[in-house]
Structure formats: C-alpha cells, structure tokens
Write a protein that holds these residues in place. Structure first.
Motif, PDB file in Angstrom:
ATOM      1  N   PRO A  64       0.779  -1.245  -0.162  1.00 11.15           N
ATOM      2  CA  PRO A  64       0.131   0.058  -0.007  1.00 11.15           C
ATOM      3  C   PRO A  64       0.677   1.318   0.205  1.00 11.15           C
ATOM      4  O   PRO A  64       1.783   1.416   0.856  1.00 11.15           O
ATOM      5  N   ILE A  65       0.470   2.298  -0.855  1.00  9.24           N
ATOM      6  CA  ILE A  65       1.312   3.492  -0.967  1.00  9.24           C
ATOM      7  C   ILE A  65       0.192   4.700  -0.724  1.00  9.24           C
ATOM      8  O   ILE A  65      -0.713   4.620  -1.306  1.00  9.24           O
ATOM      9  N   GLN A  66       0.331   5.295   0.443  1.00  6.50           N
ATOM     10  CA  GLN A  66      -0.591   6.293   0.988  1.00  6.50           C
ATOM     11  C   GLN A  66      -0.372   7.577   0.074  1.00  6.50           C
ATOM     12  O   GLN A  66       0.806   8.210   0.058  1.00  6.50           O
ATOM     13  N   PHE A  67      -1.284   8.348  -0.311  1.00  2.67           N
ATOM     14  CA  PHE A  67      -1.188   9.556  -1.017  1.00  2.67           C
ATOM     15  C   PHE A  67      -1.815  10.702  -0.171  1.00  2.67           C
ATOM     16  O   PHE A  67      -2.636  10.427   0.620  1.00  2.67           O
ATOM     17  N   ALA A  68      -1.398  11.846  -0.132  1.00  5.79           N
ATOM     18  CA  ALA A  68      -1.937  13.156   0.470  1.00  5.79           C
ATOM     19  C   ALA A  68      -2.866  13.862  -0.660  1.00  5.79           C
ATOM     20  O   ALA A  68      -2.690  13.784  -1.757  1.00  5.79           O
ATOM     21  N   GLY A  69      -3.772  14.823   0.060  1.00  4.95           N
ATOM     22  CA  GLY A  69      -4.480  15.726  -0.872  1.00  4.95           C
ATOM     23  C   GLY A  69      -6.045  15.450  -0.127  1.00  4.95           C
ATOM     24  O   GLY A  69      -6.822  16.391  -0.801  1.00  4.95           O
ATOM     25  N   ARG A  70      -6.380  15.083   0.710  1.00 10.07           N
ATOM     26  CA  ARG A  70      -7.677  15.099   1.206  1.00 10.07           C
ATOM     27  C   ARG A  70      -8.280  16.415   1.660  1.00 10.07           C
ATOM     28  O   ARG A  70      -9.350  16.531   1.624  1.00 10.07           O
ATOM     29  N   THR A  71      -7.208  17.172   2.289  1.00 10.91           N
ATOM     30  CA  THR A  71      -7.582  18.644   2.848  1.00 10.91           C
ATOM     31  C   THR A  71      -7.265  19.595   1.769  1.00 10.91           C
ATOM     32  O   THR A  71      -7.293  20.858   2.279  1.00 10.91           O
ATOM     33  N   MET A  72      -6.911  19.099   0.585  1.00  8.71           N
ATOM     34  CA  MET A  72      -6.605  20.220  -0.297  1.00  8.71           C
ATOM     35  C   MET A  72      -7.612  21.405  -0.540  1.00  8.71           C
ATOM     36  O   MET A  72      -7.338  22.595  -0.608  1.00  8.71           O
ATOM     37  N   ASP A  73      -8.949  21.008  -0.456  1.00  7.09           N
ATOM     38  CA  ASP A  73     -10.071  21.895  -0.862  1.00  7.09           C
ATOM     39  C   ASP A  73      -9.795  23.021   0.525  1.00  7.09           C
ATOM     40  O   ASP A  73     -10.409  24.345   0.133  1.00  7.09           O
ATOM     41  N   LEU A  74      -9.609  22.492   1.497  1.00  5.08           N
ATOM     42  CA  LEU A  74      -9.737  23.532   2.718  1.00  5.08           C
ATOM     43  C   LEU A  74      -8.587  24.198   2.687  1.00  5.08           C
ATOM     44  O   LEU A  74      -8.798  25.502   3.026  1.00  5.08           O
ATOM     45  N   THR A  75      -7.379  23.851   2.391  1.00  2.57           N
ATOM     46  CA  THR A  75      -6.142  24.581   2.333  1.00  2.57           C
ATOM     47  C   THR A  75      -6.097  25.769   1.301  1.00  2.57           C
ATOM     48  O   THR A  75      -6.026  26.867   1.691  1.00  2.57           O
ATOM     49  N   LEU A  76      -6.722  25.414  -0.016  1.00  5.82           N
ATOM     50  CA  LEU A  76      -7.167  26.216  -0.842  1.00  5.82           C
ATOM     51  C   LEU A  76      -8.214  27.488  -0.350  1.00  5.82           C
ATOM     52  O   LEU A  76      -7.927  28.568  -0.702  1.00  5.82           O
ATOM     53  N   PHE A  77      -9.063  26.974   0.441  1.00  2.53           N
ATOM     54  CA  PHE A  77      -9.904  27.904   0.819  1.00  2.53           C
ATOM     55  C   PHE A  77      -9.488  28.874   1.678  1.00  2.53           C
ATOM     56  O   PHE A  77      -9.454  30.376   1.648  1.00  2.53           O
ATOM     57  N   ALA A  78      -8.476  28.464   2.666  1.00  2.00           N
ATOM     58  CA  ALA A  78      -7.531  29.259   3.429  1.00  2.00           C
ATOM     59  C   ALA A  78      -6.904  30.174   2.900  1.00  2.00           C
ATOM     60  O   ALA A  78      -6.534  31.425   3.178  1.00  2.00           O
ATOM     61  N   VAL A  79      -6.192  29.752   1.806  1.00  7.26           N
ATOM     62  CA  VAL A  79      -4.973  30.266   1.060  1.00  7.26           C
ATOM     63  C   VAL A  79      -5.942  31.732   0.265  1.00  7.26           C
ATOM     64  O   VAL A  79      -5.413  32.959   0.338  1.00  7.26           O
ATOM     65  N   ARG A  82     -12.094  26.784  -5.647  1.00  6.76           N
ATOM     66  CA  ARG A  82     -12.189  25.519  -6.646  1.00  6.76           C
ATOM     67  C   ARG A  82     -11.669  25.645  -8.168  1.00  6.76           C
ATOM     68  O   ARG A  82     -11.353  24.818  -8.684  1.00  6.76           O
ATOM     69  N   ALA A  83     -11.652  27.133  -8.258  1.00  2.00           N
ATOM     70  CA  ALA A  83     -10.644  27.436  -9.611  1.00  2.00           C
ATOM     71  C   ALA A  83      -9.265  26.974  -9.271  1.00  2.00           C
ATOM     72  O   ALA A  83      -8.622  26.433 -10.161  1.00  2.00           O
ATOM     73  N   LEU A  84      -8.909  27.377  -8.189  1.00  2.00           N
ATOM     74  CA  LEU A  84      -7.544  26.999  -7.735  1.00  2.00           C
ATOM     75  C   LEU A  84      -7.146  25.557  -7.547  1.00  2.00           C
ATOM     76  O   LEU A  84      -6.123  25.177  -8.052  1.00  2.00           O
ATOM     77  N   ALA A  85      -8.069  24.796  -7.188  1.00  3.78           N
ATOM     78  CA  ALA A  85      -7.860  23.278  -7.272  1.00  3.78           C
ATOM     79  C   ALA A  85      -7.742  22.782  -8.689  1.00  3.78           C
ATOM     80  O   ALA A  85      -7.219  21.675  -8.860  1.00  3.78           O
ATOM     81  N   THR A  86      -8.248  23.303  -9.637  1.00  6.14           N
ATOM     82  CA  THR A  86      -8.251  22.817 -10.973  1.00  6.14           C
ATOM     83  C   THR A  86      -6.641  22.876 -11.425  1.00  6.14           C
ATOM     84  O   THR A  86      -6.248  22.447 -12.545  1.00  6.14           O
ATOM     85  N   LEU A  87      -5.638  23.675 -10.645  1.00  9.86           N
ATOM     86  CA  LEU A  87      -4.429  24.008 -11.021  1.00  9.86           C
ATOM     87  C   LEU A  87      -3.459  23.120 -10.254  1.00  9.86           C
ATOM     88  O   LEU A  87      -2.205  22.941 -10.633  1.00  9.86           O
ATOM     89  N   PHE A  88      -4.095  22.065  -9.484  1.00  6.30           N
ATOM     90  CA  PHE A  88      -3.198  21.447  -8.405  1.00  6.30           C
ATOM     91  C   PHE A  88      -3.777  19.899  -8.534  1.00  6.30           C
ATOM     92  O   PHE A  88      -4.966  19.599  -8.528  1.00  6.30           O
ATOM     93  N   PRO A  89      -2.812  18.879  -8.330  1.00  7.43           N
ATOM     94  CA  PRO A  89      -3.393  17.704  -8.405  1.00  7.43           C
ATOM     95  C   PRO A  89      -4.241  17.203  -7.234  1.00  7.43           C
ATOM     96  O   PRO A  89      -3.617  17.584  -5.982  1.00  7.43           O
TER      97      PRO A  89
END
Length: 485
Positions: free
Chosen positions: A162-177, A431-438
C-alpha cells in the motif's frame, strides 16, 4: 413568549461555560452542524424518493441505521468538528497563555517592538501552531481513495504494497489561502486608495477596477472551472462535477467528442474510427448521420451542439436560458420561502421572490452565455478571424470554442447584487485554484500544504482580531462571532 425566552436560555447556558472555552465549543457545534446537516438532508430526500417510487425496501429499515451512522460519524476524533474546535480553541487558549506570560513580565515594551506588536505576534504564532496541528489531525485519517496498492516482489511471490497519498484536505487549504490573499490584497489596495484619494489622484480607471474586482474574480474562476469540467473533470470535486453536469444538461457523447478532438483522437478530414460517437446523437435527435462524421462534416454542424433545438444559435441560447431559469427557480424559491417562515411578512415574501428570480436569471444567463460563446467561436466569429481551412476548423473545435464559452459565462454575475457578487467570487475562487493542482500528491510533500494552511489561517485570524472588517462576507461575520469570548 417562547421566542423571546429562547435567546435568554441559550445565553444563560453559554454563560455557564468559562469564557476561554466558549470559542472552542461554538466552533465544534458549528462544525458538527455543517458536516452532518447536508448528509441528513440527502438521506431524507433519498428516503422520500424511495417511498414515492414504492421501492420494496422498508424506508425505516434503511433510514435509522444511516441516521445513526451520520450522527455518530460527526463525533469521531479525526472529523471536521474536532478540527474546528482544535483550530479555534487551540488558537485562543495559546494566545491567552502567551499574553498572560507577557503581562506577568510587567508589560514589557521594546524600543523597536512595542507591546501592541508583541500581542499581535502572539496571536499570529498561536493561530499558526493551532492550525498546523488541527490540519494534521484531519490529514491523519486514512481514506481508501488516497491509497494505491503497488505490486512488489517478495520471497513468497508478488505482494501488494500500500502507498498512501496526500491531498484529502486540499480544498480546505485552498479555501484558507484564497481568504488570506483576499485579506492581504484588500488591505494593500485600501491603503493605496486612501493615499490616492487624499492626494486627489484617484482615477476613474482605479474606481472601475475596484467595482469590477469581485466580478473579475468570479468570471476568471468560472473560466478555469468550466474548462476543467470539459477536459479534466477529475480535477473537480465529484459533487461539484455532478452539479455542473446537472445544470448544464449536456449529452455525455458531446463531451466525449470534444475531448477526443482536443486530444487528437478525432480529426477533421481523417478517418480515425470515431464517427460513431456523434452519430449516435444524430440518430437520437433525428439529424443526418453524416453530421457526426468528421470526414464528411467539417466542422460538425452546431445543430449537434443544440441537441434538437434547431439550427439557430440564438434560439438555442434563448431556450437554454428559459430551461435553466425554470430549473433554478424551482430550487431557489422553496429554499428562500423556508427562510421567510422564521419571521413571515409581505416584505420578506416579496424579497424571497425577487432574490429567487434574480439568482435564477443569473444562472440562466451563465448557461446561455456558455453555449452561445461556443457557437460564436465555431460559426459566427471564429471562422472570420482564423479562416475556414481544415486545420483552422480543427484548431477552433479543439479548444478555442470552449475557451470562448468559458470567457463569456462568468460575466453573468453582473446580474447579481454587489454583496452577492462578493460572496460568489470568494466561493468559486478556491475551486478554480483546485483545478491547477493535483487532487492527490506524494505523502512526503504534505508538509507544504500544512504550512500554506497554517500561514494563511494565521493571517486571517490575526486580521479578524486587528481589522475585522477586512475579512469579507459571511466568513468574517462568523469568525467574529466564534472568536469572541
């Protein structure tokens, strides 16, 4: 009488809690309600729908376990309510502790760094620490969607690692940014405006820029979102993707064709075995099958895009507006009427009607402009500028037509009020910023996201304490209420 005593009871209950703990409790309750209410409403709608369709499964048998699971799930440690309490409560507790230390030293002042600056720094650092560890709490929860199993050789054969990836909280982070950038840019612009107005140098261009800022944010954000929805839908949250698809009411085969033209799988004048994609649509909408053949039809007639409405691009745009208005009005009006039931009056009822009509007109115009922008690039303007050769037709349909629709649609926000434009712009920007990040990235780089979230949250929370009016919209009002001891 009951209505007047309710606020008093709530106030007395809150007063029984130590002031230092009130922000944490408020934030936990708000987080719990915001995370469970949408799920409860969805469960209720599904249950009612099953009952209307007379599905054999007993609604109660399915409803009660799901209800308990939703209510219990919100109480788990690694969920959003605990994150909210850790963020707000942690920042206020750390700030109170640090300021108490400063006061115990005898109100230290520095020549180059005064007491006010020290208190401001204490708030900023406290929020940074709380934000860092509260986000790490959310990130620690494992999700199967972010785990891949890779084959790996072992002494006993091939096993799956198993390989774990990150990104679950990306929407929350982009909201704060997004909110932090809005605060910083807004403050810099306000200072510039004050200097320019005082000097009598504030120009009409600068005034227009201030007026159109929120509309420009919304329009540019929507352009990115709609582009991603056509070509890279996996960069959007599944629920958001589904909502756009429902509002756009587009045939999936048309989207498939647009993507294949974009990525070179379908080419005009060249047999690539892709004619069947649109010929199925032609059959369903009673159009000649040759319309869907990229060898015989260069370009595809706009009638395919119109999906049975006819040849006229203007008629299709108008029909889109009418259908979208009715669809949106049937959704907005019941919600606005429910809100008026708290304090019903003729004025509030009239406001509910006007607000529903305005928002429905905005959405109808958004969709109509999107489709008409595509037609403008394909048949009205694009060929006159770029030409009508096969390579130019390929170029127009492989991205220019979609780009045209994306550029037009977001300006429908001008129909909305200034306050609504502000909220909409701040809503779609993350949500627009999220389209620029994986949406998934390697686990080792997660500290970068955590750092961005912690710094951004520190900026926003510090601004709420120092310049509360600078944090705009509903979020600003909410944070001022929650952070007040």
């Amino acid at each position: 009488m009951a209505a007047s005593t309710q606020p008093r009871r709530t106030k007395s209950l809150e007063q029984a809690i130590p002031p230092i703990l009130r922000p944490a409790l408020r934030s936990y309750l708000l987080g719990y309600l915001s995370s469970t209410t949408p799920r409860l409403l969805t469960l209720l709608l599904i249950t009612l729908s099953r009952r209307r369709k007379n599905i054999d499964e007993k609604p109660v048998d399915a409803f009660l376990p799901s209800l308990v699971r939703i209510l219990r799930g919100g109480l788990e440690l690694q969920r959003f309510p605990t994150f909210c309490a850790a963020l707000v409560g942690g920042s206020t507790l750390l700030e109170a502790h640090s300021t108490a230390k400063i006061d115990c030293t005898g109100s230290i002042t520095f020549v180059e760094f005064g007491t006010i600056e020290i208190y401001r720094l204490a708030r900023c650092v406290s929020t940074f620490i709380a934000a860092w560890f509260s986000l790490r709490l959310l990130q620690s929860k494992k999700s199967e969607a972010f785990i891949d199993h890779v084959p790996e050789a072992s002494p006993t054969g091939v096993t799956l690692r198993p390989i774990q990836f990150a990104g679950r909280t990306m929407d929350l982070t982009l909201f704060a940014v997004t909110r932090a950038v809005d605060v910083l840019v807004g403050e810099l612009w306000a200072q510039r405006k004050s200097r320019r107005v005082a000097a009598g140098q504030w120009t009409k261009v600068e005034k227009l820029a201030s007026t159109l800022t929120d509309s420009s944010i919304f329009a540019s954000s929507c352009a990115l979102i709609m582009w991603a929805w056509i070509y890279t839908p996996d960069r959007l949250p599944p629920s958001y993707n589904k909502w756009i698809k429902s509002a756009a009411a587009v045939d999936q085969r048309l989207l498939t064709a647009l993507r294949r033209v974009r990525f070179g799988e379908m080419k005009y004048g060249l047999e690539t075995g892709q004619a069947h994609v649109l010929q199925g649509m032609c059959k369903d909408y009673n159009l000649p099958l040759d319309y869907g053949d990229p060898v015989k039809s260069i370009p595809f007639p706009c009638e395919i895009v119109h999906m049975g409405v006819g040849k006229s691009c203007e008629k299709h745009a108008l029909s889109r507006w009418v259908r979208s208005f009715i669809w949106a009005f049937s959704t907005y009006l019941p919600l606005n009427l429910i809100l008026t039931l708290r304090t019903p009056s003729k004025k509030r009822f009239r406001h509910a009607l006007e607000s529903s009509a305005r928002s429905s007109a905005f959405l109808g115009t958004f969709i109509a402009l999107y489709y008409y922008g595509i037609c403008l690039a394909r048949t009205r303007v694009g060929p006159r500028i770029l030409g009508t050769s096969i390579p130019r037709r390929q170029q127009i349909d492989s991205g220019i037509c979609i780009g045209s629709g994306c550029a037009f649609c977001g300006w429908s926000v001008l129909i909305e009020t200034a306050g609504r434009r502000k909220e909409l712009g701040l809503f779609v920007a993350p949500r627009a910023l999220a389209t620029l990040f994986p949406r998934r990235y390697i686990w080792e780089n997660q500290w970068r996201e955590t750092l961005a979230f912690a710094v951004s949250t520190a900026v926003v929370f510090t601004c709420v304490g120092e310049r509360p009016e600078r944090v705009r919209g509903v979020l600003g009002k909410l944070l001022r209420k929650v952070l007040t001891a």
